[in-house]
Design a protein around this motif. Structure first.
Motif, PDB file in Angstrom:
ATOM      1  N   VAL A  75      -7.995  -4.606 -16.782  1.00  0.00           N
ATOM      2  CA  VAL A  75      -6.615  -4.257 -16.453  1.00  0.00           C
ATOM      3  C   VAL A  75      -5.946  -5.402 -15.704  1.00  0.00           C
ATOM      4  O   VAL A  75      -6.604  -6.273 -15.137  1.00  0.00           O
ATOM      5  CB  VAL A  75      -6.552  -2.967 -15.610  1.00  0.00           C
ATOM      6  CG1 VAL A  75      -7.064  -1.775 -16.388  1.00  0.00           C
ATOM      7  CG2 VAL A  75      -7.316  -3.133 -14.301  1.00  0.00           C
ATOM      8  N   ARG A  76      -4.627  -5.402 -15.707  1.00  0.00           N
ATOM      9  CA  ARG A  76      -3.847  -6.467 -15.066  1.00  0.00           C
ATOM     10  C   ARG A  76      -4.084  -6.486 -13.564  1.00  0.00           C
ATOM     11  O   ARG A  76      -4.102  -7.537 -12.928  1.00  0.00           O
ATOM     12  CB  ARG A  76      -2.366  -6.229 -15.362  1.00  0.00           C
ATOM     13  CG  ARG A  76      -1.417  -7.323 -14.911  1.00  0.00           C
ATOM     14  CD  ARG A  76      -1.549  -8.560 -15.783  1.00  0.00           C
ATOM     15  NE  ARG A  76      -0.393  -9.423 -15.656  1.00  0.00           N
ATOM     16  CZ  ARG A  76       0.697  -9.333 -16.408  1.00  0.00           C
ATOM     17  NH1 ARG A  76       0.777  -8.381 -17.329  1.00  0.00           N
ATOM     18  NH2 ARG A  76       1.692 -10.171 -16.260  1.00  0.00           N
ATOM     19  N   GLY A  77      -4.256  -5.318 -12.983  1.00  0.00           N
ATOM     20  CA  GLY A  77      -4.476  -5.177 -11.558  1.00  0.00           C
ATOM     21  C   GLY A  77      -4.628  -3.699 -11.243  1.00  0.00           C
ATOM     22  O   GLY A  77      -4.454  -2.845 -12.119  1.00  0.00           O
ATOM     23  N   VAL A  78      -4.944  -3.372 -10.007  1.00  0.00           N
ATOM     24  CA  VAL A  78      -5.217  -1.985  -9.638  1.00  0.00           C
ATOM     25  C   VAL A  78      -4.484  -1.624  -8.354  1.00  0.00           C
ATOM     26  O   VAL A  78      -4.453  -2.405  -7.390  1.00  0.00           O
ATOM     27  CB  VAL A  78      -6.735  -1.753  -9.447  1.00  0.00           C
ATOM     28  CG1 VAL A  78      -7.009  -0.368  -8.886  1.00  0.00           C
ATOM     29  CG2 VAL A  78      -7.477  -1.940 -10.765  1.00  0.00           C
ATOM     30  N   LEU A  79      -3.902  -0.436  -8.348  1.00  0.00           N
ATOM     31  CA  LEU A  79      -3.363   0.180  -7.138  1.00  0.00           C
ATOM     32  C   LEU A  79      -4.380   1.229  -6.710  1.00  0.00           C
ATOM     33  O   LEU A  79      -4.738   2.107  -7.504  1.00  0.00           O
ATOM     34  CB  LEU A  79      -2.007   0.832  -7.415  1.00  0.00           C
ATOM     35  CG  LEU A  79      -0.937  -0.065  -8.040  1.00  0.00           C
ATOM     36  CD1 LEU A  79       0.333   0.737  -8.325  1.00  0.00           C
ATOM     37  CD2 LEU A  79      -0.636  -1.242  -7.140  1.00  0.00           C
ATOM     38  N   LEU A  80      -4.835   1.163  -5.473  1.00  0.00           N
ATOM     39  CA  LEU A  80      -5.983   1.967  -5.058  1.00  0.00           C
ATOM     40  C   LEU A  80      -5.754   2.653  -3.720  1.00  0.00           C
ATOM     41  O   LEU A  80      -5.414   2.003  -2.729  1.00  0.00           O
ATOM     42  CB  LEU A  80      -7.223   1.060  -4.964  1.00  0.00           C
ATOM     43  CG  LEU A  80      -8.490   1.646  -4.331  1.00  0.00           C
ATOM     44  CD1 LEU A  80      -9.030   2.799  -5.178  1.00  0.00           C
ATOM     45  CD2 LEU A  80      -9.545   0.557  -4.163  1.00  0.00           C
ATOM     46  N   THR A  81      -5.957   3.973  -3.700  1.00  0.00           N
ATOM     47  CA  THR A  81      -6.080   4.712  -2.450  1.00  0.00           C
ATOM     48  C   THR A  81      -7.555   5.039  -2.293  1.00  0.00           C
ATOM     49  O   THR A  81      -8.076   5.905  -2.989  1.00  0.00           O
ATOM     50  CB  THR A  81      -5.252   6.015  -2.476  1.00  0.00           C
ATOM     51  OG1 THR A  81      -3.895   5.713  -2.768  1.00  0.00           O
ATOM     52  CG2 THR A  81      -5.339   6.728  -1.136  1.00  0.00           C
ATOM     53  N   PRO A  82      -8.272   4.340  -1.413  1.00  0.00           N
ATOM     54  CA  PRO A  82      -9.735   4.450  -1.373  1.00  0.00           C
ATOM     55  C   PRO A  82     -10.231   5.831  -0.951  1.00  0.00           C
ATOM     56  O   PRO A  82      -9.673   6.462  -0.052  1.00  0.00           O
ATOM     57  CB  PRO A  82     -10.145   3.391  -0.350  1.00  0.00           C
ATOM     58  CG  PRO A  82      -8.969   2.474  -0.238  1.00  0.00           C
ATOM     59  CD  PRO A  82      -7.775   3.331  -0.473  1.00  0.00           C
ATOM     60  N   ALA A  83     -11.308   6.264  -1.608  1.00  0.00           N
ATOM     61  CA  ALA A  83     -12.008   7.486  -1.221  1.00  0.00           C
ATOM     62  C   ALA A  83     -13.288   7.166  -0.463  1.00  0.00           C
ATOM     63  O   ALA A  83     -13.779   7.986   0.303  1.00  0.00           O
ATOM     64  CB  ALA A  83     -12.339   8.321  -2.455  1.00  0.00           C
ATOM     65  N   ASP A  84     -13.826   5.965  -0.693  1.00  0.00           N
ATOM     66  CA  ASP A  84     -15.090   5.562  -0.080  1.00  0.00           C
ATOM     67  C   ASP A  84     -14.834   4.964   1.303  1.00  0.00           C
ATOM     68  O   ASP A  84     -14.307   3.861   1.424  1.00  0.00           O
ATOM     69  CB  ASP A  84     -15.794   4.547  -0.983  1.00  0.00           C
ATOM     70  CG  ASP A  84     -17.080   4.012  -0.382  1.00  0.00           C
ATOM     71  OD1 ASP A  84     -17.640   4.698   0.498  1.00  0.00           O
ATOM     72  OD2 ASP A  84     -17.523   2.921  -0.779  1.00  0.00           O
ATOM     73  N   ALA A  85     -15.215   5.704   2.337  1.00  0.00           N
ATOM     74  CA  ALA A  85     -14.957   5.256   3.712  1.00  0.00           C
ATOM     75  C   ALA A  85     -15.786   4.033   4.084  1.00  0.00           C
ATOM     76  O   ALA A  85     -15.436   3.307   5.015  1.00  0.00           O
ATOM     77  CB  ALA A  85     -15.243   6.390   4.694  1.00  0.00           C
TER      78      ALA A  85
END
Length: 341
Positions: A119-129
């Motif tokens: 993918v071109r890039g990723v927008l991420l809201t992390p779940a892994d603390a």
């Protein structure tokens, strides 16, 4: 199973070379009108669809942006996705939206999928603390932007809302209304957002000369309505029940409201409620919900714009300066916290 139609099939049916078919698809102005019409007719007749993934591999760039959120059942993240999709579409890109369901293992699987799809890039809201998933994904060299999370300890861009300020807004409002004992339905303790909103709540209590014991925390495993109903039942069972409750998001608040309504507890006369996010359902609840509004659509759009900026600068060889954008929340006061009105 029907066999897929390839570019060679189109060339054979139109009586031209594979190169001519490629030119018709990618550079139609370079092909004579009669030949172009013959190729287009063959494409239509055979139902040929070009392989976007193969084209991307040849070009070395994708037209897809990944978006991985904590919970697509939460309208807040739907609005974040709307903002990201709008910005991506204006740049001629699509968005692949995935849901980690607040699960670190599922997050890792989706990040691996994004890497496989280049993918071109990723927008991420992390779940892994622990941050391990981010560290693993970073090795692929794919740009990413953290969404609804400050990029502490990392060099990546981030777009977030000041959750400490938001928690303070909520509890300051309750303290100003005369409440001195407040419950905090907090959600999973591993989430930064949950901890930051608690920090803000405690700071507002300290401003009023109240100690941390004035905040009774009721943690939940999830941030949904069912978890809110469970927390509401626990709240009702407290011998020295607080007079107000601040919830880490609106879904929890709506669940608490349901539990109180079922038990015949009047809101806000017997127990005031403040939520967080100001989703669309907050204003439409049986008792309209006071909530801390997050600019979710703006959050998603800004994150996508930062990612596009980084990828474009990377492709041109220009240096990219990572940025942390922090937006401010806003308290929206409604009936659920206004006693006697």
């Amino acid at each position: 199973m029907a066999q897929s139609v390839g570019i060679k099939d189109v060339a054979r049916a139109a009586g031209v070379s594979v190169g001519t078919v490629s030119n018709v698809i990618n550079r139609p102005d370079t092909v004579a009108g009669e030949t172009r019409a013959r190729v287009l007719s063959a494409i239509d007749r055979l139902g040929y669809v070009r392989s976007e993934s193969a084209r991307q591999l040849r070009a070395g760039r994708s037209r897809i942006m990944g978006l991985l959120v904590l919970d697509m059942g939460n309208p807040f993240f739907v609005d974040v996705a709307r903002g990201a999709e709008r910005a991506a579409r204006e740049a001629g890109l699509g968005v692949m939206v995935c849901n980690s369901a607040q699960n670190a293992a599922e997050e890792a699987e989706y990040l691996s999928l994004f890497a496989e799809q280049r993918v071109r890039g990723v927008l991420l809201t992390p779940a892994d603390a622990t941050g391990r998933n981010i560290e693993t994904f970073r090795r692929h060299g794919i740009p990413f932007v953290l969404v609804d999370r400050v990029a502490e300890g990392t060099t990546e861009c981030s777009v977030s809302v000041d959750d400490v300020a938001g928690g303070a807004l909520a509890v300051r409002h309750l303290v100003d209304a005369g409440h001195r004992s407040i419950a905090y339905v907090s959600g999973p303790p591993g989430l930064n957002q949950v901890r930051d909103r608690r920090t803000g709540a405690l700071s507002a209590l300290a401003e009023a000369g109240l100690g941390p014991e004035a905040l009774r925390e009721l943690p939940t495993e999830r941030l949904d309505v069912a978890a809110g109903r469970d927390a509401g039942a626990r709240l009702l069972g407290l011998a020295d029940r607080p007079t107000a409750v601040f919830c880490a998001n609106d879904l929890l608040a709506l669940g608490v409201l349901q539990a109180l309504y079922a038990a015949g507890v009047s809101v806000p006369d017997e127990l005031a409620i403040v939520g967080y996010d100001d989703i669309e359902f907050a204003a439409a609840a049986a008792v309209p919900l006071t909530s801390v509004r997050q600019p979710a659509v703006t959050l998603g759009a800004l994150a996508a714009e930062l990612l596009l900026e980084e990828t474009e600068q990377g492709e041109s060889g220009r240096p990219h300066e990572h940025r942390r954008v922090v937006l401010q929340p806003e308290l929206v006061v409604r009936r659920s916290s206004l006693v006697g009105r």
